[in-house]
Write a protein that holds these residues in place. Structure first.
Motif, PDB file in Angstrom:
ATOM      1  N   VAL A 326       9.575  15.205  16.267  1.00 17.20           N
ATOM      2  CA  VAL A 326      10.733  14.350  16.017  1.00 17.20           C
ATOM      3  C   VAL A 326      11.642  14.429  17.235  1.00 17.20           C
ATOM      4  N   PRO A 327      12.329  13.309  17.573  1.00 16.22           N
ATOM      5  CA  PRO A 327      13.228  13.341  18.737  1.00 16.22           C
ATOM      6  C   PRO A 327      14.463  14.180  18.457  1.00 16.22           C
ATOM      7  N   MET A 328      15.072  14.627  19.544  1.00 20.25           N
ATOM      8  CA  MET A 328      16.258  15.482  19.439  1.00 20.25           C
ATOM      9  C   MET A 328      17.176  15.141  20.611  1.00 20.25           C
ATOM     10  N   ALA A 329      18.502  15.178  20.360  1.00 21.85           N
ATOM     11  CA  ALA A 329      19.462  14.916  21.429  1.00 21.85           C
ATOM     12  C   ALA A 329      19.280  15.919  22.556  1.00 21.85           C
ATOM     13  N   GLY A 330      19.369  15.413  23.808  1.00 19.60           N
ATOM     14  CA  GLY A 330      19.170  16.295  24.953  1.00 19.60           C
ATOM     15  C   GLY A 330      20.127  17.468  24.953  1.00 19.60           C
ATOM     16  N   VAL A 331      21.370  17.231  24.529  1.00 13.30           N
ATOM     17  CA  VAL A 331      22.340  18.318  24.521  1.00 13.30           C
ATOM     18  C   VAL A 331      21.943  19.400  23.525  1.00 13.30           C
ATOM     19  N   GLU A 332      21.286  19.011  22.417  1.00  9.36           N
ATOM     20  CA  GLU A 332      20.868  20.018  21.446  1.00  9.36           C
ATOM     21  C   GLU A 332      19.711  20.852  21.985  1.00  9.36           C
ATOM     22  N   ILE A 333      18.853  20.239  22.810  1.00  7.64           N
ATOM     23  CA  ILE A 333      17.784  21.028  23.435  1.00  7.64           C
ATOM     24  C   ILE A 333      18.395  22.112  24.318  1.00  7.64           C
ATOM     25  N   HIS A 334      19.452  21.757  25.093  1.00  8.16           N
ATOM     26  CA  HIS A 334      20.120  22.767  25.929  1.00  8.16           C
ATOM     27  C   HIS A 334      20.769  23.833  25.054  1.00  8.16           C
ATOM     28  N   ALA A 335      21.325  23.411  23.926  1.00 11.46           N
ATOM     29  CA  ALA A 335      21.943  24.380  23.020  1.00 11.46           C
ATOM     30  C   ALA A 335      20.902  25.346  22.470  1.00 11.46           C
ATOM     31  N   GLN A 336      19.714  24.816  22.150  1.00 12.08           N
ATOM     32  CA  GLN A 336      18.674  25.691  21.598  1.00 12.08           C
ATOM     33  C   GLN A 336      18.122  26.634  22.669  1.00 12.08           C
ATOM     34  N   VAL A 337      18.064  26.158  23.928  1.00 12.14           N
ATOM     35  CA  VAL A 337      17.670  27.074  25.005  1.00 12.14           C
ATOM     36  C   VAL A 337      18.668  28.227  25.100  1.00 12.14           C
ATOM     37  N   LEU A 338      19.946  27.899  24.976  1.00 13.83           N
ATOM     38  CA  LEU A 338      20.981  28.924  25.010  1.00 13.83           C
ATOM     39  C   LEU A 338      20.803  29.905  23.849  1.00 13.83           C
ATOM     40  N   GLU A 339      20.503  29.381  22.667  1.00 10.74           N
ATOM     41  CA  GLU A 339      20.258  30.254  21.514  1.00 10.74           C
ATOM     42  C   GLU A 339      19.046  31.149  21.753  1.00 10.74           C
ATOM     43  N   ASN A 340      17.973  30.559  22.332  1.00 11.82           N
ATOM     44  CA  ASN A 340      16.773  31.351  22.619  1.00 11.82           C
ATOM     45  C   ASN A 340      17.085  32.503  23.563  1.00 11.82           C
ATOM     46  N   ILE A 341      17.886  32.230  24.597  1.00 15.44           N
ATOM     47  CA  ILE A 341      18.211  33.285  25.559  1.00 15.44           C
ATOM     48  C   ILE A 341      19.039  34.376  24.883  1.00 15.44           C
ATOM     49  N   MET A 342      20.019  33.954  24.094  1.00 15.42           N
ATOM     50  CA  MET A 342      20.901  34.931  23.456  1.00 15.42           C
ATOM     51  C   MET A 342      20.174  35.770  22.416  1.00 15.42           C
ATOM     52  N   SER A 343      19.215  35.169  21.705  1.00 12.33           N
ATOM     53  CA  SER A 343      18.489  35.902  20.657  1.00 12.33           C
ATOM     54  C   SER A 343      17.145  36.426  21.134  1.00 12.33           C
ATOM     55  N   GLU A 344      16.859  36.242  22.446  1.00 12.42           N
ATOM     56  CA  GLU A 344      15.574  36.673  23.028  1.00 12.42           C
ATOM     57  C   GLU A 344      14.399  36.130  22.224  1.00 12.42           C
ATOM     58  N   SER A 345      14.446  34.832  21.960  1.00  6.85           N
ATOM     59  CA  SER A 345      13.404  34.207  21.134  1.00  6.85           C
ATOM     60  C   SER A 345      12.658  33.098  21.858  1.00  6.85           C
ATOM     61  N   LEU A 346      12.749  33.057  23.199  1.00  8.58           N
ATOM     62  CA  LEU A 346      11.975  32.061  23.944  1.00  8.58           C
ATOM     63  C   LEU A 346      10.484  32.296  23.735  1.00  8.58           C
ATOM     64  N   LEU A 347       9.724  31.205  23.746  1.00  5.40           N
ATOM     65  CA  LEU A 347       8.274  31.348  23.753  1.00  5.40           C
ATOM     66  C   LEU A 347       7.841  31.884  25.109  1.00  5.40           C
ATOM     67  N   ILE A 348       6.791  32.682  25.089  1.00  6.08           N
ATOM     68  CA  ILE A 348       6.373  33.378  26.311  1.00  6.08           C
ATOM     69  C   ILE A 348       4.963  32.933  26.685  1.00  6.08           C
ATOM     70  N   ARG A 349       4.807  32.532  27.911  1.00  4.76           N
ATOM     71  CA  ARG A 349       3.469  32.246  28.435  1.00  4.76           C
ATOM     72  C   ARG A 349       3.361  32.905  29.810  1.00  4.76           C
ATOM     73  N   PRO A 350       3.051  34.200  29.811  1.00  4.92           N
ATOM     74  CA  PRO A 350       2.984  34.931  31.085  1.00  4.92           C
ATOM     75  C   PRO A 350       1.889  34.367  31.989  1.00  4.92           C
ATOM     76  N   ASN A 351       2.028  34.655  33.283  1.00  3.37           N
ATOM     77  CA  ASN A 351       1.044  34.161  34.246  1.00  3.37           C
ATOM     78  C   ASN A 351      -0.359  34.693  33.955  1.00  3.37           C
ATOM     79  N   TYR A 352      -0.446  35.905  33.399  1.00  4.87           N
ATOM     80  CA  TYR A 352      -1.770  36.505  33.177  1.00  4.87           C
ATOM     81  C   TYR A 352      -2.539  35.839  32.025  1.00  4.87           C
ATOM     82  N   THR A 353      -1.859  34.986  31.219  1.00  2.00           N
ATOM     83  CA  THR A 353      -2.581  34.358  30.109  1.00  2.00           C
ATOM     84  C   THR A 353      -3.717  33.465  30.603  1.00  2.00           C
TER      85      THR A 353
END
Length: 754
Positions: A326-353
């Motif tokens: 579903v589409p999402m406002a661009g500003v909300e995507i930035h807000a969710q990135v901020l939430e991910n950083i603060m809660s350490e909940s970003l998805l991880i795809r390390p180089n070794y994968t």
């Protein structure tokens, strides 16, 4: 050595290993279709388990439709934007980030209005020019708060390039090699007015790029902007809110490892992007701009929050396609990135994968290549499913429990392709073996039976099933005399019989019959087994008529060939002429009967035949023998006649008690197809024949003789081969006049010949 290679390595495995190496090279190149499949898989993971929405001090100040309706059309005067900043700061907002560009002066600023309207009265223009510029008001509001201005990229081309302005330095440090060759690059950007940029506490890029399918899955945390290393809007907002310390970029030879921000390491992909772990869009993040301007917010609504300013109004909305579908406002995507950083909940795809995925692909495919050719199909499929399902489960577990993105699609796809390759080669090999079986055994049994046995070898067991069959027996009349004429040339007799039996076989198989066996000059066949045939009685009759017609053509062809040889040898010396063999007509007698039989593999455990057993089989064989006695080429039993009487020309011959049976059988001659049956003269002949047989069985000899004479005229007019049949009844009538039958005579003829 060659045999060892063929058995344990083989060209199949060599080709498969070569294909595996090519597949690994393709994965390293990562063409768009492979990336699209991987991304689609990650999207499914994302949709199956979005991030849980937990309260965090992040809010979106939204210029929504209600704000436009109450405040007025966008863009608003910059002094109203200044009010937004002051009110937010007054309510305790820690820092404010703008997902909006202020690139041009405010056209609603009083001095700008005076400049844009030269016809305005001088005193009014002077008064407006004396008022404070809105952009200056906004710059002062920025200076009183922690404001992060957004910057964005722009598409440019030759002749339309943006003049570059010096950018304020973004304080940072590097640990490792220069990351710029790996980073997302923005050579041209749009900046805010210089006075606004100077008053802001920070500047962050809110540009990002979608994947080729248009979905925004990754956001650049750090990027190269006009050759300088800069943070994205969300990261810059967090940096300023936590004291404004310089950020650190950690790199290695493969690219970026992560960014140290707010005293924590944020892992990134090698190009400096992060994978946001999104929740569904939530109104709990949004604060209406009109509520802030009109003091309708609770006093603690923005207390301690990081605030992003954006728009969602119709006509202003800036929606992006997301992995959630579903589409999402661009500003909300930035807000969710901020939430991910603060809660350490970003998805991880390390180089070794990538290395793990390549290694897994190689192991899975090698297991298939090594073991699949020697395993049973069921075992191979089950083992492969376990391997692929197990790896897929591990991949999903890592996402679900550790937020690690490990691609399951390429290893599983490569393994499936390896299985398909091996299976295809095995199938082609088995198909070749089936063709060899068909070629070898198709000379002895029905091709339909060979096909069925090659598809289902379980049928190669003793036993049978009860099924209604139509059976056909054929034999050559006078074969003993024919064989005697060939006693000096048995090879010629063999060639003749092979040609003759080929004609019969082709007719049977053309009408979907199964040839049971050849017995010298005789053939046994049946219909409705092993393959079902709904009109099996009709098919047998059509085959019998074709056999008679083609044998007649064969006889004529042999006579013509003999005449041509005689003409060709007339001029030769008598001592060089070859001895002539008399050309015998091959006359075929056919018996057809229908009934319930047992059909299947009969014999011993070491040798058996697919054949039919039952009383109808014996009757069909006896009917073929009666064809000599009645002079009819094709004789049908009563059951067959009942099945086909509406589609073929039949004439009743007699009621016979054949050898070995007590119950009499009414038999019929098959004379032609439906065109003869519908001939009015034939219908008259069959009526006359029925009346003659009725008189005969009633012992009315005079009427039977009269009707027999009338029947002979009808038969001669139709040119039907029934002379032997008519002569038979003429002799019987004479004999019965001379020696009358006993009182219990039932009109049934007791045959003494097989």
């Amino acid at each position: 050595m060659r045999q060892w290679f063929s058995k344990w390595v083989g060209w199949v495995r060599v080709i498969a290993i070569f294909g595996l190496l090519c597949g690994l090279m393709i994965r390293i190149a990562d063409p768009p279709p492979i990336a699209a499949l991987r991304n689609a898989t990650f999207d499914l993971y994302h949709q199956s388990k979005p991030r849980d929405l937990t309260p965090l001090p992040v809010a979106i100040l939204d210029v929504d439709d209600r704000s436009i309706e109450e405040i007025g059309q966008w863009p608003w005067p910059r002094n109203r934007i200044a009010d937004l900043v002051d009110n937010a700061a007054a309510l305790g907002a820690v820092a404010i980030g703008f997902d909006i560009i202020f690139a041009e002066p405010d056209r609603l600023s009083p001095p700008q209005i005076a400049a844009d309207n030269p016809d305005m009265p001088d005193d009014l223009a002077a008064q407006l020019a004396a008022l404070q510029d809105h952009d200056q008001i906004l710059a002062e509001a920025f200076a009183r708060s922690r404001v992060i201005l957004g910057q964005t990229s722009v598409r440019t081309y030759a002749g339309n390039r943006i003049e570059k302005r010096a950018m304020a330095d973004a304080a940072h440090a590097l640990i490792g090699p220069d990351p710029r060759p790996h980073l997302m690059t923005f050579p041209d950007i749009v900046q805010n007015l210089p006075e606004l940029e100077a008053s802001a506490a920070g500047r962050g890029m809110f540009s990002t790029r979608p994947d080729p399918d248009g979905i925004y899955r990754r956001v650049p945390l750090v990027m190269s902007v006009q050759g300088e290393i800069r943070l994205g809007l969300a990261a810059e907002l967090l940096r300023i809110a936590t004291g404004g310390e310089p950020f650190i970029v950690r790199t290695n030879d493969a690219g970026v490892e992560g960014v140290v921000l707010a005293r924590q390491l944020i892992p990134t992909a090698q190009d400096g992007t992060v994978w946001p772990y999104l929740t569904a869009s939530s109104q709990s993040r949004y604060v209406s701009a009109t509520d802030l301007l009109n003091d309708r917010l609770p006093q603690d609504r923005l207390l301690g929050h990081l605030l992003l300013v954006g728009t969602s109004a119709i006509g202003l909305e800036d929606f992006r396609a997301t992995p959630l579908g579903v589409p999402m406002a661009g500003v909300e995507i930035h807000a969710q990135v901020l939430e991910n950083i603060m809660s350490e909940s970003l998805l991880i795809r390390p180089n070794y994968t990538i290395a793990i995925e390549l290694l897994t692909t190689g192991i899975l495919c090698l297991l298939v290549v090594v073991f699949a050719p020697s395993l049973a199909a069921r075992t191979m499929i089950a083992s492969s499913l376990v391997l692929m399902t197990g790896y897929g489960a591990i991949s999903y577990y890592l996402f679900h429990g550790q937020r690690i993105l490990l691609d399951p699609s390429f290893p599983i796809l490569a393994t499936a392709l390896a299985i398909i390759l091996i299976s295809t080669v095995n199938y082609l090999r088995e198909e070749r073996q089936r063709r060899e079986i068909r070629s070898a055994f198709g000379q002895y049994v029905s091709p339909d039976l060979v096909d069925q046995l090659s598809e289902n070898q379980s049928q190669l067991t003793l036993g049978g099933e009860s099924r209604q069959l139509t059976l056909l027996f054929s034999d050559v009349r006078g074969f003993t005399a024919i064989a005697e004429d060939f006693r000096e040339d048995p090879e010629a007799l063999t060639r003749l019989m092979n040609q003759f039996l080929t004609i019969l076989s082709n007719a049977i198989m053309e009408h979907k019959g199964t040839i049971d066996k050849f017995m010298g000059d005789a053939v046994m066949a049946f219909w409705n087994a092993p393959l079902r045939h709904d009109d099996h009685a009709h098919a047998a009759c059509r085959a019998a008529l074709q056999m008679i017609a083609e044998v007649e053509q064969f006889n004529h062809a042999r006579l013509r060939a003999q005449k041509r040889k005689r003409v060709g040898q007339r001029g030769q010396a008598s001592d060089t002429r070859k001895p002539w063999v008399k050309v015998h007509r091959l006359n075929v007698g056919i018996g057809i009967n229908t009934g319930q039989c047992v059909v299947g593999n009969m014999g011993s455990k070491t040798r058996f035949d697919y054949t039919a057993l039952g009383d109808p089989v014996n009757v069909a064989s006896r009917l073929e023998g009666q064809s000599r006695y009645y002079g009819a080429a094709i004789i049908l039993g009563y059951a067959t006649a009942e099945e086909v009487k509406d589609h073929f020309a039949l004439i009743e011959l007699d009621r016979v008690r054949v050898v070995g049976k007590e119950v009499p059988e009414t038999i019929f001659a098959l004379l032609g197809d439906i065109s003869l049956r519908n001939d009015a003269r034939f219908r008259q002949a069959t009526l006359c024949n029925s009346e003659m047989l009725a008189a005969y069985r009633a012992q009315n000899w005079d009427r039977a003789e009269t009707l027999l004479s009338k029947l002979r005229e009808s038969v001669d007019a139709l040119d039907l081969a029934l002379d032997d049949y008519l002569d038979l009844y003429a002799r019987r009538l004479l004999e019965l006049r001379r020696i009358p039958p006993p009182d219990n005579w039932d009109g049934v003829f007791a045959s003494t010949q097989k």
